[in-house]
Design a protein around this motif. Structure first.
Motif, PDB file in Angstrom:
ATOM      1  N   SER A  26       0.750  -0.929   0.028  1.00 49.96           N
ATOM      2  CA  SER A  26      -0.107   0.033  -0.051  1.00 49.96           C
ATOM      3  C   SER A  26       0.924   1.123  -0.030  1.00 49.96           C
ATOM      4  N   ASP A  27       0.370   2.392  -0.241  1.00 49.42           N
ATOM      5  CA  ASP A  27       0.894   3.553  -0.076  1.00 49.42           C
ATOM      6  C   ASP A  27       1.631   3.677   1.489  1.00 49.42           C
ATOM      7  N   GLU A  28       1.032   3.362   2.122  1.00 47.50           N
ATOM      8  CA  GLU A  28       1.367   3.436   3.510  1.00 47.50           C
ATOM      9  C   GLU A  28       2.644   2.536   3.816  1.00 47.50           C
ATOM     10  N   ASP A  29       2.697   1.501   3.289  1.00 46.56           N
ATOM     11  CA  ASP A  29       3.695   0.454   3.305  1.00 46.56           C
ATOM     12  C   ASP A  29       5.189   1.225   2.685  1.00 46.56           C
ATOM     13  N   PHE A  30       4.806   1.933   1.600  1.00 46.19           N
ATOM     14  CA  PHE A  30       5.827   2.568   1.047  1.00 46.19           C
ATOM     15  C   PHE A  30       6.539   3.653   1.644  1.00 46.19           C
ATOM     16  N   ILE A  31       5.454   4.242   2.299  1.00 45.80           N
ATOM     17  CA  ILE A  31       5.914   5.520   3.039  1.00 45.80           C
ATOM     18  C   ILE A  31       6.693   5.026   4.192  1.00 45.80           C
ATOM     19  N   LYS A  32       6.380   3.847   5.045  1.00 45.93           N
ATOM     20  CA  LYS A  32       7.081   3.372   6.270  1.00 45.93           C
ATOM     21  C   LYS A  32       8.266   3.167   5.825  1.00 45.93           C
ATOM     22  N   LEU A  33       8.399   2.086   4.697  1.00 45.72           N
ATOM     23  CA  LEU A  33       9.521   1.434   4.170  1.00 45.72           C
ATOM     24  C   LEU A  33      10.671   2.245   3.712  1.00 45.72           C
ATOM     25  N   TYR A  34      10.480   3.422   3.114  1.00 47.12           N
ATOM     26  CA  TYR A  34      11.416   4.373   2.591  1.00 47.12           C
ATOM     27  C   TYR A  34      11.681   5.407   3.521  1.00 47.12           C
ATOM     28  N   TYR A  35      11.235   5.552   4.522  1.00 48.02           N
ATOM     29  CA  TYR A  35      11.525   6.515   5.656  1.00 48.02           C
ATOM     30  C   TYR A  35      13.028   6.941   5.635  1.00 48.02           C
ATOM     31  N   ASP A  36      14.089   5.854   5.802  1.00 49.72           N
ATOM     32  CA  ASP A  36      15.391   6.322   5.869  1.00 49.72           C
ATOM     33  C   ASP A  36      16.000   6.991   4.644  1.00 49.72           C
ATOM     34  N   TYR A  37      15.526   6.658   3.403  1.00 50.11           N
ATOM     35  CA  TYR A  37      15.815   7.183   2.076  1.00 50.11           C
ATOM     36  C   TYR A  37      15.287   8.600   2.171  1.00 50.11           C
ATOM     37  N   SER A  38      14.328   8.984   2.845  1.00 54.84           N
ATOM     38  CA  SER A  38      13.924  10.219   2.958  1.00 54.84           C
ATOM     39  C   SER A  38      14.592  11.052   3.690  1.00 54.84           C
ATOM     40  N   LEU A  39      15.197  10.846   4.443  1.00 52.47           N
ATOM     41  CA  LEU A  39      16.297  11.292   5.502  1.00 52.47           C
ATOM     42  C   LEU A  39      17.805  11.425   4.915  1.00 52.47           C
ATOM     43  N   GLY A  40      17.837  10.871   3.807  1.00 53.64           N
ATOM     44  CA  GLY A  40      19.119  10.566   3.278  1.00 53.64           C
ATOM     45  C   GLY A  40      20.120   9.392   3.619  1.00 53.64           C
ATOM     46  N   TYR A  41      19.426   8.405   3.989  1.00 54.37           N
ATOM     47  CA  TYR A  41      20.306   7.222   4.591  1.00 54.37           C
ATOM     48  C   TYR A  41      19.655   5.983   3.642  1.00 54.37           C
ATOM     49  N   GLY A  42      20.470   4.942   3.461  1.00 53.18           N
ATOM     50  CA  GLY A  42      20.196   3.954   2.484  1.00 53.18           C
ATOM     51  C   GLY A  42      20.931   2.717   3.124  1.00 53.18           C
ATOM     52  N   ASN A  43      20.644   1.689   2.543  1.00 61.88           N
ATOM     53  CA  ASN A  43      21.380   0.202   2.657  1.00 61.88           C
ATOM     54  C   ASN A  43      21.280   0.231   4.324  1.00 61.88           C
ATOM     55  N   GLY A  44      20.070   0.355   4.865  1.00 58.66           N
ATOM     56  CA  GLY A  44      19.970  -0.228   6.455  1.00 58.66           C
ATOM     57  C   GLY A  44      20.743   0.685   7.201  1.00 58.66           C
ATOM     58  N   ALA A  45      21.377   1.660   6.813  1.00 63.22           N
ATOM     59  CA  ALA A  45      21.852   2.729   7.872  1.00 63.22           C
ATOM     60  C   ALA A  45      20.844   3.199   8.638  1.00 63.22           C
ATOM     61  N   VAL A  46      21.102   3.466  10.078  1.00 66.08           N
ATOM     62  CA  VAL A  46      20.248   3.905  10.908  1.00 66.08           C
ATOM     63  C   VAL A  46      20.195   5.369  11.064  1.00 66.08           C
ATOM     64  N   PRO A  47      19.050   6.017  10.691  1.00 63.51           N
ATOM     65  CA  PRO A  47      19.395   7.667  10.649  1.00 63.51           C
ATOM     66  C   PRO A  47      19.277   8.268  11.975  1.00 63.51           C
ATOM     67  N   GLU A  48      20.105   9.318  12.088  1.00 68.45           N
ATOM     68  CA  GLU A  48      20.433  10.136  13.320  1.00 68.45           C
ATOM     69  C   GLU A  48      18.915  10.240  14.138  1.00 68.45           C
ATOM     70  N   GLY A  49      18.934   9.999  15.565  1.00 63.89           N
ATOM     71  CA  GLY A  49      17.768   9.973  16.196  1.00 63.89           C
ATOM     72  C   GLY A  49      16.752   8.813  16.221  1.00 63.89           C
ATOM     73  N   GLU A  50      17.113   8.021  15.217  1.00 61.67           N
ATOM     74  CA  GLU A  50      16.256   6.768  15.199  1.00 61.67           C
ATOM     75  C   GLU A  50      16.968   5.545  15.929  1.00 61.67           C
ATOM     76  N   GLU A  51      16.111   4.437  16.308  1.00 62.91           N
ATOM     77  CA  GLU A  51      16.780   3.373  16.969  1.00 62.91           C
ATOM     78  C   GLU A  51      16.985   2.096  15.866  1.00 62.91           C
ATOM     79  N   LYS A  52      16.142   2.265  14.729  1.00 65.96           N
ATOM     80  CA  LYS A  52      16.322   0.973  13.906  1.00 65.96           C
ATOM     81  C   LYS A  52      15.972   1.752  12.383  1.00 65.96           C
ATOM     82  N   SER A  53      16.721   0.836  11.395  1.00 63.53           N
ATOM     83  CA  SER A  53      16.485   1.252  10.221  1.00 63.53           C
ATOM     84  C   SER A  53      14.799   1.019   9.867  1.00 63.53           C
TER      85      SER A  53
END
Length: 118
Positions: A69-96
């Motif tokens: 669903s749209d919601e699934d993509f939004i949740k899954l691609y959150y890291d990319y929206s912050l400039g992180y990829g390949n499983g890197a954990v964004p600053e301020g987050e606990e998990k990728s």
């Protein structure tokens, strides 16, 4: 316009083919543009065909069968929206966002860029 000037599908009205199978995943990710960047296709005549094609692709049973669903993509691609990829954990987050230990349906909706940074 050259291949199917009055049709919905690229080649003809017979429907969904290889072209649509190739482009549908990109259309599925349009939800990311809207959620994270506030972009939607303009409601203007010059975009009407693209909108009709996108809507037809997204409504096709082959695409719906993915279960994403749209919601699934939004949740899954959150890291990319912050400039992180390949499983890197964004600053301020606990998990990728690619960590599968929490199902997508159980995750909260990510904030938009505006909500996160003002």
């Amino acid at each position: 316009m050259r291949f199917s000037p009055d049709g919905t599908w690229l080649w003809d009205e017979d429907g969904f083919g290889m072209a649509e199978l190739t482009i549908a995943p990109f259309f599925m990710r349009y939800a990311l543009n809207e959620h994270y960047s506030g972009f939607t296709l303009p409601d203007a005549p010059e975009y009407a065909r693209v909108k009709r094609y996108r809507d037809a692709c997204l409504a096709h049973p082959v695409v719906r069968a993915t279960g994403m669903s749209d919601e699934d993509f939004i949740k899954l691609y959150y890291d990319y929206s912050l400039g992180y990829g390949n499983g890197a954990v964004p600053e301020g987050e606990e998990k990728s966002s690619f960590d599968t230990s929490v199902p997508l349906a159980a995750r909260a909706m990510p904030k938009t860029k505006r909500e996160r940074w003002g």
